[in-house]
Design an enzyme around this catalytic site. Structure first.
Site, short mmCIF file in Angstrom:
data_model
loop_
_atom_site.label_atom_id
_atom_site.label_comp_id
_atom_site.label_asym_id
_atom_site.label_seq_id
_atom_site.Cartn_x
_atom_site.Cartn_y
_atom_site.Cartn_z
N ASP A 111 0.86 -1.18 0.00
CA ASP A 111 0.00 0.00 0.00
C ASP A 111 0.89 1.22 0.00
O ASP A 111 2.11 1.09 -0.01
CB ASP A 111 -0.96 -0.02 1.20
CG ASP A 111 -2.28 0.67 0.89
OD1 ASP A 111 -2.26 1.84 0.43
OD2 ASP A 111 -3.33 0.05 1.10
N ASP B 106 -10.53 -2.19 2.17
CA ASP B 106 -9.33 -1.82 1.43
C ASP B 106 -8.15 -2.58 2.03
O ASP B 106 -7.48 -2.10 2.95
CB ASP B 106 -9.11 -0.32 1.51
CG ASP B 106 -8.09 0.16 0.48
OD1 ASP B 106 -7.50 -0.69 -0.22
OD2 ASP B 106 -7.90 1.38 0.37
N ALA B 107 -7.93 -3.79 1.51
CA ALA B 107 -6.88 -4.65 2.06
C ALA B 107 -5.83 -5.01 1.01
O ALA B 107 -4.81 -5.60 1.33
CB ALA B 107 -7.49 -5.92 2.65
N LYS B 108 -6.09 -4.67 -0.24
CA LYS B 108 -5.11 -4.86 -1.33
C LYS B 108 -4.48 -6.24 -1.31
O LYS B 108 -3.26 -6.38 -1.41
CB LYS B 108 -4.06 -3.75 -1.29
CG LYS B 108 -4.67 -2.34 -1.50
CD LYS B 108 -3.64 -1.25 -1.62
CE LYS B 108 -4.24 0.09 -1.98
NZ LYS B 108 -5.19 0.65 -0.99
N ARG B 109 -5.29 -7.27 -1.21
CA ARG B 109 -4.79 -8.63 -1.18
C ARG B 109 -4.47 -9.12 -2.59
O ARG B 109 -4.91 -8.54 -3.58
CB ARG B 109 -5.81 -9.57 -0.54
CG ARG B 109 -6.10 -9.27 0.94
CD ARG B 109 -4.85 -9.40 1.79
NE ARG B 109 -5.18 -9.46 3.22
CZ ARG B 109 -5.08 -8.44 4.07
NH1 ARG B 109 -4.68 -7.26 3.67
NH2 ARG B 109 -5.37 -8.62 5.34
#
Lengths: 316, 316
Positions: A111, B106-109
């Site tokens: 991020d 919103d964890a952007k995995r």
């Protein structure tokens, strides 16, 4: 405080092998005894799964801790059981560290700015196991957002004696869709590798290897050779050995002449060995721990016979 | 079961705005009353922080739930408090859903195969809040590993009526390092966008928008226009409004003529409005909730005045 590269190198030399055991607990493949004990001790389904994953991983750690330098728990499986899984992952990591293992948390985070800092502070304990709630020595991270988004991870890693493994070239069938695109005469993964070498060289100091490592799949040996040359200061993490089709010889180019510079990961091939030949016939489910031990010993012997990791044994 | 696109469209139309409130709790910016209450109620430092984040986010949700269609909790800040934060995040998500909000975690995995499935099952509850431990309607994910690694997310999302937002073009200063590399005459982010349009079109059925959305920063309006054209079936999530320098006019190209097709996110600009002018002078810390409400109303009015979101108000 020791750097990650120093601690990793010492652990690899002490065990005489670059074998890395991936802790990927999968519910449907767990030994029945573990599932049944978890069912009798917990109430909700999430608690049952989290408890079973924790016991399974702890027992594997107890088996392999005397043989290998490091383990790599996969965060996704723990997260799939919800917040109880988050506690279980923290305890598994702590148990592995208490057993003297280097722990690489495979969470593939990434991020921007202060958000990246938050992830780094959550997972990168480095030299002091009390420095982060998930007390890993190193963390896998994703480079797509750009080098500036990796820098907060690098700062925290350097400050704490922790390490990073950036996804450079993965081993899945569709990895090339974006990674193999060619810009300015080089693939995207080559561009990423070049940037990682810069970051690693900055953090290497007088040592060979820096705090910034790279994940590079073992499925394409020629790429591995190319990437080793592009990234001389970058410790590598090589998935794809065993279950995903890579052989020990395919990983040879990842090492330096002393047998350092790469960890070779096997997950299913070790932890669920009792479900595969030749271990299924020799041991069966009732002796699943003996199967884990045998598969670990076989992997170590294979790497020592067919890669520069042989030098580790000679120097042990 | 309703699809994510249907539920999102209904929520946006009902509230008459595409404003999305980002829940990014930052310890050093929290109102003192919340910090003090958490300190008096919890023992460990992790518990204090997790408790403060939870109360802060719940109170913001209570303020904005009547005005906006959706909120976006940032997983990293919760993870930074350890496993207690994981519980807090689950409760915040549940509270937002109970308040009728669409929740984008919103964890952007991102990971491969069955590991991607594990992440999807952890976060994508979709139409049924009991379907996942972190019961989000949608999840942000990272495309670097390839389209095959997104497919398990898409399958789970489609099966559960959930959505995805794939990182296509981010708004950080160094976003271009890899995203702007040009291959076969197109940028890497354009290649990613083309692949996302294929996935979204497959899942769109008879509707305009599919289950696969994209994160596209508002900092480069011409890119936003280009990407809207490349991805006509892809719902957009636009960060960068307000604090990161993007204006409402910069986001105009993201919308269709009915005012649908995009959510515009503001995090700090809303939740920490009491620390910024004109809200700091008008309200101050003691009235931080009034500042949140005023900043939310101002953002909604700004979007209605300067973007096709005006059509939502006209049709309300």
């Amino acid at each position: 405080m020791k750097t990650y590269a120093e601690r990793l190198q010492a652990a690899v030399q002490a065990k005489g092998t670059p074998a890395l055991v991936g802790l990927d607990p999968r519910w449907e493949q767990l030994p029945t005894e573990i599932v049944e004990r978890a069912r009798s001790a917990a109430t909700t389904e999430s608690e049952v799964v989290a408890r079973a994953y924790e016991e399974f991983c702890r027992r594997i750690i107890d088996i392999v801790a005397g043989r290998v330098p490091a383990v790599k728990p996969q965060a996704a499986f723990f997260e799939a059981c919800g917040p109880e899984g988050a506690f279980a992952l923290a305890r598994v990591i702590r148990h592995a560290r208490d057993a003297g293992l280097i722990v690489i948390c495979d969470a593939k985070r990434g991020d921007i700015g202060s958000t990246a800092e938050a992830y780094a502070s959550a997972y990168l304990a480095g030299d002091d196991p009390d420095a982060a709630p998930w007390a890993a020595d190193a963390l896998t991270i994703n480079p797509y957002l750009g080098v500036d988004t990796l820098e907060p991870f690098v700062r925290t890693a350097t400050a704490r004696g922790a390490g990073l493994y950036v996804l450079v070239r993965t081993s899945n069938p569709g990895a090339g869709r974006f990674q193999d695109l060619t810009a300015d005469g080089q693939t995207v993964y080559h561009h990423v590798a070049t940037a990682m070498e810069e970051l690693a060289a900055e953090s290497a100091g007088e040592g060979q290897y820096g705090a910034v490592g790279a994940v590079v799949g073992a499925t394409y040996p020629s790429e591995l050779e190319e990437l080793r040359q592009v990234m001389p200061h970058v410790p590598l993490l090589i998935p794809g050995y065993g279950s995903q089709g890579g052989t020990s010889a395919d990983t040879a180019a990842a090492f330096d002449e002393d047998g350092h510079g790469a960890l070779i990961n096997s997950s299913r091939g070790i932890i669920f060995a009792y479900r595969r030949e030749p271990y299924a016939e020799a041991f069966g489910e009732s002796q699943w721990e003996a199967a884990v031990d045998a598969a670990t010993r076989d992997m170590i012997a294979d790497l020592a016979a067919n890669t520069p990791a042989a030098a580790l044994v000679a120097n042990k």
